[in-house]
Design an enzyme around this catalytic site. Structure first.
Site, mmCIF file in Angstrom:
data_model
loop_
_atom_site.group_PDB
_atom_site.id
_atom_site.type_symbol
_atom_site.label_atom_id
_atom_site.label_comp_id
_atom_site.label_asym_id
_atom_site.label_seq_id
_atom_site.Cartn_x
_atom_site.Cartn_y
_atom_site.Cartn_z
ATOM 1 N N ASN A 68 0.836 -1.205 0.077
ATOM 2 C CA ASN A 68 -0.119 -0.043 0.007
ATOM 3 C C ASN A 68 0.800 1.267 -0.082
ATOM 4 O O ASN A 68 1.667 1.568 1.074
ATOM 5 C CB ASN A 68 -0.747 -0.016 1.322
ATOM 6 C CG ASN A 68 -1.738 1.311 1.266
ATOM 7 O OD1 ASN A 68 -1.735 1.989 0.569
ATOM 8 N ND2 ASN A 68 -2.833 1.293 2.479
ATOM 9 N N ARG A 96 -2.784 -1.920 -3.240
ATOM 10 C CA ARG A 96 -4.014 -0.876 -3.104
ATOM 11 C C ARG A 96 -3.914 -0.095 -4.173
ATOM 12 O O ARG A 96 -2.789 0.706 -4.275
ATOM 13 C CB ARG A 96 -4.034 -0.392 -1.771
ATOM 14 C CG ARG A 96 -5.332 0.664 -1.695
ATOM 15 C CD ARG A 96 -5.133 1.104 -0.070
ATOM 16 N NE ARG A 96 -6.214 2.147 -0.246
ATOM 17 C CZ ARG A 96 -5.951 3.279 0.435
ATOM 18 N NH1 ARG A 96 -4.891 3.730 0.932
ATOM 19 N NH2 ARG A 96 -7.033 4.201 0.458
ATOM 20 N N HIS A 152 -12.315 4.670 0.070
ATOM 21 C CA HIS A 152 -12.435 3.556 1.159
ATOM 22 C C HIS A 152 -13.095 2.490 0.690
ATOM 23 O O HIS A 152 -13.746 1.738 1.887
ATOM 24 C CB HIS A 152 -13.074 4.243 2.675
ATOM 25 C CG HIS A 152 -12.180 5.131 2.966
ATOM 26 N ND1 HIS A 152 -12.661 6.339 3.969
ATOM 27 C CD2 HIS A 152 -11.023 5.477 3.245
ATOM 28 C CE1 HIS A 152 -11.835 7.254 4.412
ATOM 29 N NE2 HIS A 152 -10.892 6.683 4.010
ATOM 30 N N HIS A 178 -16.808 4.358 8.374
ATOM 31 C CA HIS A 178 -15.260 4.414 8.363
ATOM 32 C C HIS A 178 -14.669 5.621 8.825
ATOM 33 O O HIS A 178 -14.710 6.737 8.127
ATOM 34 C CB HIS A 178 -14.681 4.113 6.980
ATOM 35 C CG HIS A 178 -13.079 3.838 7.121
ATOM 36 N ND1 HIS A 178 -12.208 2.839 6.966
ATOM 37 C CD2 HIS A 178 -12.181 5.043 7.364
ATOM 38 C CE1 HIS A 178 -10.940 3.027 7.222
ATOM 39 N NE2 HIS A 178 -10.889 4.388 7.511
ATOM 40 N N LEU A 179 -14.602 5.656 10.065
ATOM 41 C CA LEU A 179 -14.083 7.080 10.988
ATOM 42 C C LEU A 179 -12.756 7.134 11.404
ATOM 43 O O LEU A 179 -12.411 6.570 12.419
ATOM 44 C CB LEU A 179 -14.993 7.289 11.785
ATOM 45 C CG LEU A 179 -16.766 7.073 11.790
ATOM 46 C CD1 LEU A 179 -17.373 7.299 13.037
ATOM 47 C CD2 LEU A 179 -16.962 7.996 10.533
ATOM 48 N N ARG A 204 -9.738 17.604 6.227
ATOM 49 C CA ARG A 204 -10.703 17.857 5.098
ATOM 50 C C ARG A 204 -11.828 18.610 5.600
ATOM 51 O O ARG A 204 -12.678 17.860 6.538
ATOM 52 C CB ARG A 204 -10.831 16.659 4.279
ATOM 53 C CG ARG A 204 -9.542 16.185 3.446
ATOM 54 C CD ARG A 204 -10.021 14.994 2.779
ATOM 55 N NE ARG A 204 -8.644 14.087 2.208
ATOM 56 C CZ ARG A 204 -8.761 12.744 2.613
ATOM 57 N NH1 ARG A 204 -9.974 12.143 2.734
ATOM 58 N NH2 ARG A 204 -7.574 12.086 2.054
ATOM 59 N N GLY A 223 -9.856 4.613 12.936
ATOM 60 C CA GLY A 223 -9.192 4.729 14.275
ATOM 61 C C GLY A 223 -10.361 5.225 15.319
ATOM 62 O O GLY A 223 -10.200 4.978 16.252
ATOM 63 N N GLY A 226 -13.644 5.364 15.051
ATOM 64 C CA GLY A 226 -15.101 4.496 14.974
ATOM 65 C C GLY A 226 -14.717 3.212 15.802
ATOM 66 O O GLY A 226 -15.697 2.828 16.400
ATOM 67 N N GLU A 248 -8.096 -3.833 5.474
ATOM 68 C CA GLU A 248 -7.945 -3.766 4.154
ATOM 69 C C GLU A 248 -7.072 -4.553 3.702
ATOM 70 O O GLU A 248 -7.127 -5.278 2.407
ATOM 71 C CB GLU A 248 -7.826 -2.397 3.842
ATOM 72 C CG GLU A 248 -8.650 -1.381 4.183
ATOM 73 C CD GLU A 248 -8.240 0.074 4.278
ATOM 74 O OE1 GLU A 248 -7.862 0.538 5.355
ATOM 75 O OE2 GLU A 248 -8.629 0.860 3.509
HETATM 76 P P1 ADP Z 1 -5.869 6.598 8.756
HETATM 77 O O1 ADP Z 1 -7.013 7.137 8.144
HETATM 78 O O2 ADP Z 1 -4.624 7.300 8.735
HETATM 79 O O3 ADP Z 1 -5.726 5.266 8.664
HETATM 80 P P2 ADP Z 1 -6.876 5.975 11.594
HETATM 81 O O4 ADP Z 1 -8.053 4.972 11.154
HETATM 82 O O5 ADP Z 1 -5.706 5.142 12.084
HETATM 83 O O6 ADP Z 1 -6.618 6.913 10.456
HETATM 84 O O7 ADP Z 1 -7.585 6.735 12.318
HETATM 85 C C1 ADP Z 1 -6.797 7.976 13.107
HETATM 86 C C2 ADP Z 1 -7.848 8.656 13.892
HETATM 87 O O8 ADP Z 1 -8.245 7.760 14.862
HETATM 88 C C3 ADP Z 1 -7.169 9.931 14.668
HETATM 89 O O9 ADP Z 1 -7.750 11.011 14.751
HETATM 90 C C4 ADP Z 1 -6.940 9.357 16.242
HETATM 91 O O10 ADP Z 1 -6.928 10.304 17.152
HETATM 92 C C5 ADP Z 1 -8.120 8.624 16.105
HETATM 93 N N1 ADP Z 1 -7.919 7.699 17.348
HETATM 94 C C6 ADP Z 1 -7.248 6.553 17.478
HETATM 95 N N2 ADP Z 1 -7.329 5.990 18.819
HETATM 96 C C7 ADP Z 1 -8.081 6.495 19.259
HETATM 97 C C8 ADP Z 1 -8.773 6.547 20.654
HETATM 98 N N3 ADP Z 1 -8.357 5.640 21.384
HETATM 99 N N4 ADP Z 1 -9.700 7.420 21.252
HETATM 100 C C9 ADP Z 1 -9.863 8.429 20.065
HETATM 101 N N5 ADP Z 1 -9.654 8.372 18.921
HETATM 102 C C10 ADP Z 1 -8.692 7.626 18.552
#
Ligand code: ADP
Length: 397
Positions: free
Chosen positions: A7, A91, A180, A206-207, A239, A328, A330, A380
């Site tokens: 990726n 990817r 995504h 997907h958050l 964004r 991350g 979600g 993924e």
């Molecule tokens: P990417 O899109 O780069 O793969 P991720 O899916 O890793 O991103 O998500 C990153 C987001 O998840 C960041 O905003 C981070 O603060 C949030 N995050 C990760 N762990 C936690 C947690 N324990 N509590 C709240 N938010 C979190």
């Protein structure tokens, strides 16, 4: 018969090596800072972790370093010789209208991915560099492209067309493509198994740093929040998500350079723009809890936008079988899930507070709710490995 998943991001290469049938994970890692001052290589294999500062100027050298690590780091290393790698799954962010499923890479595919570069200038060129490097360093392996847009090929025209002059669509490809898709497809397939329903009606969320929602009817995507580019939809790390397009004319006509407007919407908006603190949800939420009002507004706006899409998508997939949280935020933030789901009991969405605070893949809805709510950590790479393995098997049989 190991399969490698690659990726390539704008300055990093993430990778995972899977054993036969894409079942078990043998190794994985990341090279980041490619082209920067001091690239780093993190690698994990055979229960050991490695970290090295390396000389990597481009993706070609990066892929070479990964192959060297796979055959050399760990005792024993996961593979004895690079020729053991039989497939490489890549990817690829933008497949345009052209790719509705994963494909074996040949020179025609490379040309098409290249021509789609105008639609994804930050991503497709990096993805292509990874493809070319793998073809050079692993000439015997079957290359497979897995597209982030492909899952949305089932969107009906009324969901993917914008209400703009028809010639914009015809001449410039102006339409919603969605992104995504690898994650949303993974979540849909996983939810189908967990719900014991092969074709469920779902809303998947997907958050993460990037964020998107997807409406899934009978197991197929019917709508999504991201558009022609990943800028549309939810509030993300940097964004803006949805915005009245007239804001752009207003700013341009006021004299702001186009590059600044672009930077504001893509790099300086979202949680960062609203909070003035960070693009990182966890940091912003911490500051909100400590009483920072801008941070609190950022968290509330993020949750409000997710609720707006959740409502819109529940209507499209009614009767909804499940709502899935991932990414991350979600996966990890019980606070975000609580904010998004509060007061929706009359829609059948009832959260069990104890389950919401747990960890890992689990159902977080109360037994009294009519809609299942799940947290499913996305994966993924495993989906890319599975598609690669499947296309490899098709070749053999
Ligand atoms: P990417 O899109 O780069 O793969 P991720 O899916 O890793 O991103 O998500 C990153 C987001 O998840 C960041 O905003 C981070 O603060 C949030 N995050 C990760 N762990 C936690 C947690 N324990 N509590 C709240 N938010 C979190």
């Amino acid at each position: 018969m190991p399969v490698l998943v690659i990726n390539c991001g704008s300055s990093s290469i993430k990778y995972k090596l899977y054993g036969p049938g894409a079942e078990n994970l043998l190794a994985g890692g990341i090279i980041d800072g490619i082209g920067g001052e001091q690239p780093r290589h993190l690698h994990a294999a055979s229960d050991q972790e490695f970290e090295a500062e390396i000389e990597v100027r481009d993706y070609r050298q990066g892929v070479a370093a990964i192959i060297k690590a796979l055959a050399g780091w760990g005792s024993p290393p996961p593979i004895g010789d690079p020729s053991e790698i039989v497939g490489v799954g890549h990817r690829v962010v933008h497949g345009g209208d052209r790719f509705s499923e994963s494909v074996v890479i040949d020179s025609a595919v490379i040309e098409e991915v290249e021509s789609l570069g105008a639609l994804a200038p930050l991503h497709n060129p990096a993805n292509l560099a990874g493809i070319r490097a793998a073809r050079e360093h692993l000439p015997g392996a079957l290359g497979v492209a897995v597209f982030d847009t492909a899952f949305f090929s089932t969107l009906p025209p009324h969901a993917y067309r914008y209400a703009v002059p028809e010639r914009w669509w015809r001449d410039f490809g102006v339409r919603r493509y969605g992104f995504h898709g690898i994650s949303h497809r993974y979540l849909a397939e996983r939810a189908a198994r967990l719900l014991e329903n092969p074709r469920p009606n779902l809303v998947t969320l997907h958050l993460g740093a990037g964020a998107s929602a997807c409406a899934i009817r009978d197991g197929k995507a019917v709508d999504t929040s991201m558009g022609m580019t990943p800028l549309e939809g939810l509030v993300m790390g940097t964004r803006s998500g949805d915005i009245d397009p007239a804001v752009v004319f207003h700013l341009l006509e006021t004299g702001l350079p186009a590059s600044e407007v672009r930077r504001g919407l893509q790099m300086e908006g979202g949680l960062l723009g609203l909070s003035g603190i960070s693009s990182d949800f966890r940091r912003v939420a911490d500051r909100a809890r400590a009483g920072d009002r801008a941070a609190a507004l950022a968290v509330e706006t993020f949750a409000h936008r997710v609720r707006r899409y959740l409502g819109a998508f529940l209507v499209q997939v009614a009767p909804c079988d499940g709502v899935v949280f991932s990414g991350g935020i979600g996966e990890n933030s019980d606070e975000a899930r609580h904010l998004i789901l509060s007061g929706l009991e009359t829609l059948g969405l009832v959260v069990d507070p104890a389950r919401n605070c747990g960890e890992g893949e689990r159902r977080i809805s109360a037994d009294t709710g009519s809609v299942d709510i799940w947290v499913i950590p996305t994966d993924e790479e495993s989906l890319i490995a599975r598609d690669t393995s499947r296309l490899l098997n098709d070749r053999v049989s």
